[in-house]
Design an enzyme around this catalytic site. Structure first.
Site, PDB file in Angstrom:
ATOM      1  N   TYR A 176       0.843  -1.190   0.000  1.00 51.16           N
ATOM      2  CA  TYR A 176       0.000   0.000   0.000  1.00 51.16           C
ATOM      3  C   TYR A 176       0.884   1.248   0.000  1.00 51.16           C
ATOM      4  O   TYR A 176       1.594   1.518   0.964  1.00 51.16           O
ATOM      5  CB  TYR A 176      -0.923   0.032   1.220  1.00 51.16           C
ATOM      6  CG  TYR A 176      -1.925  -1.096   1.295  1.00 51.16           C
ATOM      7  CD1 TYR A 176      -2.293  -1.827   0.155  1.00 51.16           C
ATOM      8  CD2 TYR A 176      -2.520  -1.443   2.505  1.00 51.16           C
ATOM      9  CE1 TYR A 176      -3.211  -2.849   0.232  1.00 51.16           C
ATOM     10  CE2 TYR A 176      -3.454  -2.470   2.586  1.00 51.16           C
ATOM     11  CZ  TYR A 176      -3.785  -3.172   1.445  1.00 51.16           C
ATOM     12  OH  TYR A 176      -4.704  -4.198   1.512  1.00 51.16           O
ATOM     13  N   GLY A 231     -16.434   1.727  -0.413  1.00 51.08           N
ATOM     14  CA  GLY A 231     -17.079   3.020  -0.178  1.00 51.08           C
ATOM     15  C   GLY A 231     -18.449   3.153  -0.798  1.00 51.08           C
ATOM     16  O   GLY A 231     -19.227   4.037  -0.421  1.00 51.08           O
ATOM     17  N   PHE A 232     -18.780   2.271  -1.744  1.00 48.33           N
ATOM     18  CA  PHE A 232     -20.062   2.400  -2.449  1.00 48.33           C
ATOM     19  C   PHE A 232     -21.252   2.320  -1.500  1.00 48.33           C
ATOM     20  O   PHE A 232     -22.230   3.067  -1.639  1.00 48.33           O
ATOM     21  CB  PHE A 232     -20.181   1.325  -3.527  1.00 48.33           C
ATOM     22  CG  PHE A 232     -21.556   1.246  -4.124  1.00 48.33           C
ATOM     23  CD1 PHE A 232     -21.961   2.173  -5.077  1.00 48.33           C
ATOM     24  CD2 PHE A 232     -22.471   0.281  -3.700  1.00 48.33           C
ATOM     25  CE1 PHE A 232     -23.246   2.130  -5.606  1.00 48.33           C
ATOM     26  CE2 PHE A 232     -23.748   0.236  -4.225  1.00 48.33           C
ATOM     27  CZ  PHE A 232     -24.128   1.159  -5.172  1.00 48.33           C
ATOM     28  N   SER A 260     -12.996  -4.573   2.112  1.00 47.56           N
ATOM     29  CA  SER A 260     -13.987  -3.814   1.366  1.00 47.56           C
ATOM     30  C   SER A 260     -15.400  -4.095   1.872  1.00 47.56           C
ATOM     31  O   SER A 260     -16.321  -4.329   1.078  1.00 47.56           O
ATOM     32  CB  SER A 260     -13.879  -4.108  -0.140  1.00 47.56           C
ATOM     33  OG  SER A 260     -14.478  -3.101  -0.913  1.00 47.56           O
ATOM     34  N   HIS A 314      -0.838 -12.136   0.879  1.00 46.51           N
ATOM     35  CA  HIS A 314      -1.783 -11.196   0.278  1.00 46.51           C
ATOM     36  C   HIS A 314      -2.608 -11.860  -0.833  1.00 46.51           C
ATOM     37  O   HIS A 314      -3.823 -11.665  -0.906  1.00 46.51           O
ATOM     38  CB  HIS A 314      -1.025  -9.989  -0.269  1.00 46.51           C
ATOM     39  CG  HIS A 314      -1.838  -8.742  -0.322  1.00 46.51           C
ATOM     40  ND1 HIS A 314      -1.301  -7.478  -0.259  1.00 46.51           N
ATOM     41  CD2 HIS A 314      -3.172  -8.544  -0.436  1.00 46.51           C
ATOM     42  CE1 HIS A 314      -2.258  -6.576  -0.316  1.00 46.51           C
ATOM     43  NE2 HIS A 314      -3.405  -7.197  -0.441  1.00 46.51           N
ATOM     44  N   LEU A 368     -17.540  -2.162   2.957  1.00 42.97           N
ATOM     45  CA  LEU A 368     -18.468  -1.119   2.515  1.00 42.97           C
ATOM     46  C   LEU A 368     -18.453  -0.987   0.988  1.00 42.97           C
ATOM     47  O   LEU A 368     -18.798   0.053   0.439  1.00 42.97           O
ATOM     48  CB  LEU A 368     -18.111   0.219   3.173  1.00 42.97           C
ATOM     49  CG  LEU A 368     -18.229   0.242   4.698  1.00 42.97           C
ATOM     50  CD1 LEU A 368     -17.800   1.597   5.249  1.00 42.97           C
ATOM     51  CD2 LEU A 368     -19.650  -0.082   5.143  1.00 42.97           C
ATOM     52  N   GLY A 369     -18.060  -2.089   0.326  1.00 42.05           N
ATOM     53  CA  GLY A 369     -18.055  -2.066  -1.138  1.00 42.05           C
ATOM     54  C   GLY A 369     -17.152  -0.992  -1.699  1.00 42.05           C
ATOM     55  O   GLY A 369     -17.531  -0.277  -2.635  1.00 42.05           O
TER      56      GLY A 369
END
Length: 331
Positions: free
Chosen positions: A56, A219-220, A214, A136, A216-217
């Site tokens: 990252y 952020g979606f 993820s 990963h 929250l998708g």
């Protein structure tokens, strides 16, 4: 008091903090001061299970950032990091097909490099031991047994406390566990990306915790993503192209009424729903905004009645996201 859950022998807060969003080039531009403020807010609010990776940001940026944030607070936090995408000098790149626009990732999980990966992460983080160390992505050219065998040596040497694997199939999880106990499997799982049922079944059978990335998708599911900046990594995900995003927002707006009826935010609804799927599930949402971080962590205190869960599932059963998932489906 922060609620905790157990990941294969490792006690952590019921909701962790995904730090990927804090490095430039992931979700648009960000400076270190803002990133450190977000990390401090997470730790102060009880989000002390911090998830990162050596891949990252450039040159271990995300790990280094976390090292700065936890200096003097090491005993308060559980640090999870990953390896295999940031290749050692001289390591051959092994292509792995994924569902992003660039179609593949380059990985290397050969045993001879794993100790070097871990030692680099330890230096970046400024710590003596990694609490949870993940592969990963499985390397298509290296048996997962060989990779986990090298990871197990790090446990024996006291450099790592617990092992995890990410983005694997049920069979790969079982094979990894046969070599060394696996505390957690990390996989994409949210209201718009179901977990592979067989992966969840094997995790339950073996006592492996599940860490949805993820949740929250990307952020979606917050209901706030209408467009992306040009340097946002999500531009590589088909579900976030302009047409797909518009269609998905219209479709998933049905979740807004559910959240409103419960008096919670859409983010809290998505996280609370995940927590109710299994007692060994620990999602790791990320955010750059302290208020949103506190809001996300508060989802651990939300109890959803069985009737409410049935109502949510009935809505989700009618929704079909437009566009491919973030990773190509390996099920």
């Amino acid at each position: 008091m922060t609620k905790t859950r157990n990941l294969g022998g490792l006690d952590v807060p019921a909701i962790g903090f995904g730090a990927m969003v804090l490095s430039p080039g992931m979700y648009g531009a960000i400076d270190d001061d803002r990133a450190l403020s977000a990390l401090t807010a997470a730790i102060d609010a009880g989000g002390t299970f911090i998830d990162t990776s050596d891949a990252y940001g450039d040159s271990g940026h995300n790990e280094t950032l976390i090292g700065r944030a936890i200096r003097g607070r090491r005993d308060e936090v559980t640090v999870a990091t990953k390896f295999g995408l940031r290749l050692s000098e001289g390591a051959q790149a092994h292509p792995l097909e994924v569902g992003f626009a660039f179609e593949q990732l380059l990985v290397n999980a050969e045993p001879k490099y794993i100790r070097g990966y871990a030692e680099s992460s330890l230096r970046n983080l400024g710590i003596d031991v990694i609490d949870l160390y993940y592969l990963h992505f499985p390397d298509p050219q290296v048996p997962i047994e060989d990779t986990v065998g090298a990871m197990a040596e790090l446990v024996a040497d006291g450099k790592v406390r617990h092992l995890g694997v990410c983005n694997v199939t049920a069979q790969e999880l079982r094979r990894a566990y046969d070599v060394h106990p696996i505390a957690a499997v990390q996989t994409e799982w949210s209201m718009w990306r179901p977990i592979a049922p067989e992966l969840l079944d094997v995790a339950r059978e073996l006592g492996v915790g599940v860490v949805p990335w993820s949740p929250l998708g990307a952020g979606f599911l917050t209901g706030t993503v209408q467009a992306l900046d040009k340097d946002d990594f999500r531009n590589n995900a088909p579900r976030f192209d302009a047409a797909s995003l518009k269609a998905n927002n219209a479709s998933y707006d049905a979740l807004h009424a559910l959240a409103a009826d419960l008096g919670i935010t859409r983010s809290q609804l998505a996280l609370a729903w995940l927590l109710h799927q299994d007692p060994a599930v620990v999602p790791i949402p990320g955010s750059r905004t302290p208020a949103h971080i506190v809001e996300n962590l508060a989802a651990a205190d939300i109890t959803l009645h069985p009737d409410t869960l049935q109502r949510i599932d009935a809505v989700l059963a009618r929704l079909t996201p437009v566009g491919a998932t973030l990773l190509r489906d390996k099920r």
